[in-house]
Enzyme design. Structure first.
Site, PDB file in Angstrom:
ATOM      1  N   ALA A  68       0.860  -1.175   0.000  1.00 57.79           N
ATOM      2  CA  ALA A  68       0.000   0.000   0.000  1.00 57.79           C
ATOM      3  C   ALA A  68       0.899   1.228   0.000  1.00 57.79           C
ATOM      4  O   ALA A  68       2.079   1.133   0.332  1.00 57.79           O
ATOM      5  CB  ALA A  68      -0.864  -0.001   1.258  1.00 57.79           C
ATOM      6  N   GLY A 107       0.511  -5.155   0.851  1.00 61.81           N
ATOM      7  CA  GLY A 107      -0.658  -5.129  -0.035  1.00 61.81           C
ATOM      8  C   GLY A 107      -0.350  -5.697  -1.411  1.00 61.81           C
ATOM      9  O   GLY A 107      -1.248  -6.208  -2.086  1.00 61.81           O
ATOM     10  N   GLU A 110      -0.775  -9.334  -0.964  1.00 60.24           N
ATOM     11  CA  GLU A 110      -2.215  -9.577  -0.752  1.00 60.24           C
ATOM     12  C   GLU A 110      -2.964  -9.523  -2.084  1.00 60.24           C
ATOM     13  O   GLU A 110      -3.852 -10.345  -2.341  1.00 60.24           O
ATOM     14  CB  GLU A 110      -2.765  -8.548   0.238  1.00 60.24           C
ATOM     15  CG  GLU A 110      -2.249  -8.743   1.663  1.00 60.24           C
ATOM     16  CD  GLU A 110      -2.682  -7.625   2.576  1.00 60.24           C
ATOM     17  OE1 GLU A 110      -3.571  -7.877   3.409  1.00 60.24           O
ATOM     18  OE2 GLU A 110      -2.156  -6.505   2.437  1.00 60.24           O
ATOM     19  N   GLU A 130       4.071  -5.848   7.225  1.00 56.59           N
ATOM     20  CA  GLU A 130       3.301  -4.778   7.863  1.00 56.59           C
ATOM     21  C   GLU A 130       3.668  -4.605   9.346  1.00 56.59           C
ATOM     22  O   GLU A 130       3.613  -3.494   9.874  1.00 56.59           O
ATOM     23  CB  GLU A 130       1.796  -5.081   7.748  1.00 56.59           C
ATOM     24  CG  GLU A 130       1.190  -4.830   6.371  1.00 56.59           C
ATOM     25  CD  GLU A 130       1.359  -5.994   5.426  1.00 56.59           C
ATOM     26  OE1 GLU A 130       0.733  -5.968   4.358  1.00 56.59           O
ATOM     27  OE2 GLU A 130       2.137  -6.928   5.724  1.00 56.59           O
TER      28      GLU A 130
HETATM   29  N1  T1G Z   1       4.720   3.269  -0.029  1.00 60.60           N
HETATM   30  C1  T1G Z   1       5.246   4.481  -0.340  1.00 60.60           C
HETATM   31  N2  T1G Z   1       6.560   4.692  -0.669  1.00 60.60           N
HETATM   32  C2  T1G Z   1       7.339   3.609  -0.708  1.00 60.60           C
HETATM   33  C3  T1G Z   1       6.861   2.306  -0.392  1.00 60.60           C
HETATM   34  C4  T1G Z   1       5.482   2.159  -0.049  1.00 60.60           C
HETATM   35  N3  T1G Z   1       4.948   0.975   0.249  1.00 60.60           N
HETATM   36  N4  T1G Z   1       7.898   1.449  -0.507  1.00 60.60           N
HETATM   37  C5  T1G Z   1       8.964   2.191  -0.888  1.00 60.60           C
HETATM   38  N5  T1G Z   1       8.634   3.475  -1.006  1.00 60.60           N
HETATM   39  C6  T1G Z   1       9.508   4.584  -1.432  1.00 60.60           C
HETATM   40  C7  T1G Z   1      10.677   4.830  -0.479  1.00 60.60           C
HETATM   41  O1  T1G Z   1      10.325   5.690   0.554  1.00 60.60           O
HETATM   42  C8  T1G Z   1      11.698   5.450  -1.415  1.00 60.60           C
HETATM   43  O2  T1G Z   1      11.350   6.792  -1.592  1.00 60.60           O
HETATM   44  C9  T1G Z   1      11.454   4.719  -2.734  1.00 60.60           C
HETATM   45  O3  T1G Z   1      10.118   4.202  -2.643  1.00 60.60           O
HETATM   46  C10 T1G Z   1      12.401   3.572  -2.959  1.00 60.60           C
HETATM   47  O4  T1G Z   1      12.380   2.748  -1.813  1.00 60.60           O
HETATM   48  C11 T1G Z   1      -2.893  -3.027   3.291  1.00 60.60           C
HETATM   49  C12 T1G Z   1      -1.179  -1.431   4.705  1.00 60.60           C
HETATM   50  C13 T1G Z   1      10.010  -2.324  -1.778  1.00 60.60           C
HETATM   51  C14 T1G Z   1      11.914  -3.554  -0.791  1.00 60.60           C
HETATM   52  O5  T1G Z   1       6.500  -2.395   4.109  1.00 60.60           O
HETATM   53  O6  T1G Z   1      10.604  -2.509   1.880  1.00 60.60           O
HETATM   54  O7  T1G Z   1       0.863  -2.792   2.361  1.00 60.60           O
HETATM   55  O8  T1G Z   1      13.336   7.829  -0.603  1.00 60.60           O
HETATM   56  O9  T1G Z   1      14.800   3.049  -1.228  1.00 60.60           O
HETATM   57  O10 T1G Z   1      15.854  -0.447  -1.663  1.00 60.60           O
HETATM   58  O11 T1G Z   1      -1.635  -4.718   4.130  1.00 60.60           O
HETATM   59  O12 T1G Z   1      11.124   0.031  -0.359  1.00 60.60           O
HETATM   60  O13 T1G Z   1      13.203   7.491  -3.061  1.00 60.60           O
HETATM   61  O14 T1G Z   1      11.704   9.165  -1.927  1.00 60.60           O
HETATM   62  O15 T1G Z   1      13.426   1.291  -0.083  1.00 60.60           O
HETATM   63  O16 T1G Z   1      14.654  -0.881  -3.874  1.00 60.60           O
HETATM   64  C15 T1G Z   1       3.943  -2.807   3.222  1.00 60.60           C
HETATM   65  C16 T1G Z   1       8.171  -1.135   2.074  1.00 60.60           C
HETATM   66  C17 T1G Z   1       3.257  -1.498   3.219  1.00 60.60           C
HETATM   67  C18 T1G Z   1       7.502  -2.444   1.966  1.00 60.60           C
HETATM   68  C19 T1G Z   1      12.307  -1.554  -2.277  1.00 60.60           C
HETATM   69  N6  T1G Z   1       5.132  -2.720   2.397  1.00 60.60           N
HETATM   70  N7  T1G Z   1       9.184  -0.934   1.048  1.00 60.60           N
HETATM   71  O17 T1G Z   1      13.542  -1.341  -1.692  1.00 60.60           O
HETATM   72  O18 T1G Z   1      14.015   1.053  -2.517  1.00 60.60           O
HETATM   73  S1  T1G Z   1       1.867  -1.541   4.312  1.00 60.60           S
HETATM   74  C20 T1G Z   1       6.330  -2.519   2.922  1.00 60.60           C
HETATM   75  C21 T1G Z   1      10.348  -1.647   1.075  1.00 60.60           C
HETATM   76  C22 T1G Z   1       0.686  -2.426   3.452  1.00 60.60           C
HETATM   77  C23 T1G Z   1      -1.513  -3.548   3.440  1.00 60.60           C
HETATM   78  C24 T1G Z   1      -0.598  -2.692   4.229  1.00 60.60           C
HETATM   79  C25 T1G Z   1      11.366  -1.277   0.048  1.00 60.60           C
HETATM   80  C26 T1G Z   1      11.349  -2.198  -1.205  1.00 60.60           C
HETATM   81  P1  T1G Z   1      12.451   7.874  -1.812  1.00 60.60           P
HETATM   82  P2  T1G Z   1      13.737   2.049  -1.307  1.00 60.60           P
HETATM   83  P3  T1G Z   1      14.618  -0.437  -2.491  1.00 60.60           P
END
Ligand code: T1G
Length: 709
Positions: A68, A107, A110, A130
């Site tokens: 998400a 998400g 999911e 999450e």
């Molecule tokens: N939402 C918004 N921005 C995100 C994002 C996300 N989910 N994931 C990454 N970014 C931004 C990050 O801030 C950075 O921004 C850029 O993308 C590159 O990220 C309903 C509610 C996917 C493994 O926890 O673990 O889903 O600094 O430097 O090393 O159940 O990003 O460039 O401006 O980390 O290639 C669950 C979070 C969300 C995964 C990529 N998902 N992301 O790693 O790049 S909650 C997560 C990561 C959810 C649902 C619930 C990693 C990555 P900027 P990066 P990377």
């Protein structure tokens, strides 16, 4: 994050009766409102199109879907919700295949679970992380995952938040096929064609029952998880994940989804979620220093390390682990042999734990050589000095480096407090001198303070950040002052603790309060681990410049004068049985504390744990505000990341500045002003804190302003 209005974030093309639905929301195809609306529209279009027999969902770029859109948390929700989009996908009568490359997280996974079949590339990473954001999977993950793979593995994924590789995901049953070919679009289409050719029916995860058939085994796994989460002291979402998975076992899917949503909403509203989301973005924002935006890093292949002591050896291991070539310099053969053996011991330890083979160790040490003359560093791209903390010794080392190093070599010092401007000025190339402040043990601690002296070139600072990425460290840009960001703030909250001890608190109740707050250990346990003699040397060094009017507590000195330095001497603030690292409170220490109070004419009083906590944190926050105001730290989030990665600040509290925002700056300021009545010199409210309270702003307002500047 949204691309310009020209390029839709969801694009649909139809080839040979197969609709390819592509997410185009770089960099991670986060499921923002626009993406959800695009998916809803695409699914409506393709399921109504008689020419379409199957659908393949794929992400453009490096990742399938990173989850998400975390940036939308806390904003008013826009329809459709992600559960609705997933429901639409799953209820399609046409086959829907999720074709996964890179990350399918939260998400994103999911959504893939709501598809009828899943194919992934060999290098794909899947997970439900999450919990790392203080949340639970809120788009059907807690209800579909157990139905697909059982409660035990599902709970492991959700409670650990770990990312699993494609092969492991296949073994788990999360996905159906792993492709060796990295062209995921071609593989997705091929998969759809073969499923159509076999007249394969749609398969809805929410209707699956097989994995949950053995109810007692499933319940046993849930009960075990419930016991395990009780150990996750103070964390909010893990127990709710278990509650949601219990519902997957007990309730029909639709009812389970209602409970999942309710539990999800509780988690989103918890301060822990705000703190963990802050930490997620903060550790990425710290990478964006002015110098990293303005300059390219210099290439790093051959690295020199001066000094084979604890820090030098740890730094060498960190560099070797990153695949770099390392030359260690020591004053003589004996010292060099000791330094090299310290490095080898780390790898011997890994071999004993079965995490490295003898060949592996040999390959690593093949990139490691030693010398007792600086001339061996003629081809070094970077040299990191880690010798004794004495200015004259440092200058002598840098004079040698100035003599032997090639033009363009980066000259770095690992000093934890000496004036790097003075060291730089002592060379003919101050523009190439920078501070790289590692934390002990240097091969394990993630924090790396990149200390920026006045004359350094931007590309030298950028090189420090690039090195941090190579070493998998978290870099924080720091200005030059005594103790930079971390140690400067540590000195102040440690002093606040000493004041409370002299005023009546026991060092042991302070440690307990700090552990209760979420730190791995309190300041007195930490002192015993690091060695009381280090703090003693710092206090002696600062004695010359200490304000004579400032309150000074002599208790720690009294212990050190007795040689009670902590674990390494068997006693410090605590007593340690031979071979034990767990200290026992020492009544003799309390006698010394009472004597110090009597000498200071203090009648001890009692403190509630709440007051101990408020004073300890207020000291941390107040000094943090001064560090930001002076530009030693770029933003409050830099202070938070420093304390999170270098000083054990609990991640689910976000760091001292985030914690202060959640408590409310007016409360913090009021506390400091109240404490100042007894000690106005120590408790001078930081002008920045006063200004923010007057303006009704918080520290985060500075993070946003400076990040977007
Ligand atoms: N939402 C918004 N921005 C995100 C994002 C996300 N989910 N994931 C990454 N970014 C931004 C990050 O801030 C950075 O921004 C850029 O993308 C590159 O990220 C309903 C509610 C996917 C493994 O926890 O673990 O889903 O600094 O430097 O090393 O159940 O990003 O460039 O401006 O980390 O290639 C669950 C979070 C969300 C995964 C990529 N998902 N992301 O790693 O790049 S909650 C997560 C990561 C959810 C649902 C619930 C990693 C990555 P900027 P990066 P990377």
């Amino acid at each position: 994050m949204e691309p310009s209005s020209a390029t839709p974030v969801v694009q649909t093309t139809v080839r040979d009766h197969i609709a390819l639905v592509t997410l185009c929301n770089q960099p991670v195809n986060a499921l923002s409102t626009a993406v959800r609306q695009g998916l809803q529209a695409a699914m409506t279009q393709v399921t109504a199109d008689p020419e379409v027999h199957a659908v393949v969902i794929v992400g453009s770029g490096r990742h399938f879907i990173g989850g998400a859109d975390i940036r939308e948390f806390g904003l008013p929700r826009q329809p459709p919700s992600l559960p609705e989009v997933c429901q639409q996908i799953e209820s399609s009568d046409k086959l829907v295949i999720a074709a996964i490359q890179g990350s399918a997280l939260g998400g994103g996974l999911e959504l893939a679970l709501s598809a009828h079949y899943r194919v992934a590339t060999e290098s794909a990473r899947l997970g439900l992380p999450e919990v790392a954001l203080g949340l639970l999977p809120g788009a059907g993950g807690t209800q579909r995952t157990p139905r697909l793979i059982g409660t035990e593995v599902a709970l492991d994924l959700m409670l650990s938040g770990r990312h699993v590789g494609a092969r492991e995901a296949l073994r788990m049953g999360l996905i159906d096929h792993v492709t060796t070919d990295e062209d995921i679009v071609a593989e997705g289409l091929a998969c759809a064609r073969s499923l159509l050719a076999d007249s394969t029916p749609v398969r809805r995860t929410s209707e699956m029952t097989e994995a949950l058939a053995d109810r007692s085994a499933q319940q046993t796994a849930i009960d075990a998880a419930r016991v395990a989460v009780q150990k996750k002291r103070g964390l909010f979402s893990p127990a709710r994940i278990v509650d949601a998975v219990q519902a997957a076992l007990d309730l029909p899917f639709a009812q389970g989804m209602v409970l999942e949503q309710a539990l999800f909403d509780q988690c989103v509203a918890s301060p822990q979620c705000a703190s963990l989301v802050h930490a997620f973005f903060a550790e990425r924002e710290v990478l964006k220093a002015p110098e990293t935006q303005a300059a390219q890093a210099r290439p790093l292949r051959q690295i020199g390390v001066i000094g084979g002591g604890t820090m030098g050896a740890g730094i060498a291991v960190s560099l070797l682990d990153a695949g770099l070539r390392v030359t260690m310099i020591e004053r003589d053969d004996a010292a060099l042999a000791l330094g090299q053996s310290r490095v080898a011991q780390v790898y011997d330890g890994l071999i004993r734990k079965g995490r490295l083979s003898d060949e592996g160790k040999a390959d690593i040490l093949a990139r490691f050589k030693g010398a007792t003359t600086y001339d061996a560093l003629g081809d070094a791209d970077l040299v990191i000095e880690a010798v004794f903390e004495d200015m004259a010794v440092k200058k002598a080392v840098f004079a040698e480096l100035d003599r032997v190093c090639q033009p363009g070599a980066v000259l770095a010092t690992n000093t934890s407090y000496l004036d790097i401007n003075e060291i730089a000025r002592s060379t003919s190339r101050p523009q190439d001198v920078v501070g790289l402040h590692f934390f002990s043990p240097a091969h394990l601690m993630k924090l790396l303070e990149i200390v920026v002296p006045a004359q350094v070139n931007a590309d030298v600072v950028a090189t420090g950040f690039a090195l941090a990425r190579q070493l998998k460290k978290v870099p924080v840009r720091a200005g030059v002052c005594d103790g930079f960001i971390g140690n400067r703030i540590l000195a102040v909250y440690r002093t606040a603790a000493d004041h409370m001890v002299e005023d009546g608190a026991s060092p042991y109740e302070i440690d307990q309060m700090v552990r209760q707050f979420g730190f791995p250990m309190g300041p007195y346990e930490m002192s015993d681990l690091a060695g009381g003699d280090i703090g003693w040397a710092t206090r002696k060094r600062r004695a010359a410049t200490r304000d004579p009017k400032a309150r000074y507590v002599h208790i720690a000195d009294a212990l050190c004068e007795r040689g009670w330095f902590g674990q390494k001497t068997g006693r410090g603030w605590y007593r340690y049985e031979a071979g034990s690292r767990t200290g026992q409170p020492d009544p003799e220490v309390l006698v010394i504390v009472d004597q110090a109070r009597a000498q200071a004419g203090i009648t001890p009083r009692s403190f509630t744990p709440q007051e101990l906590e408020r004073r300890y944190l207020a000291a941390m926050v107040n000094e943090g505000a001064k560090v930001v105001a002076e530009g030693i730290a770029l933003r409050p989030l830099d202070v938070d990341v420093t304390l999170l990665y270098g000083y054990g600040f609990p991640r689910h509290k976000g760091g001292p500045m985030k914690h202060a925002d959640l408590v409310g700056l007016p409360q913090i300021l009021a506390d400091i002003q109240a404490f100042a009545k007894q000690d106005p010199l120590f408790w001078q409210p930081a002008p920045l804190l006063v200004q923010l309270v007057q303006e009704g702003k918080d520290f985060d307002s500075l993070n946003r302003r400076k990040s977007h500047a």
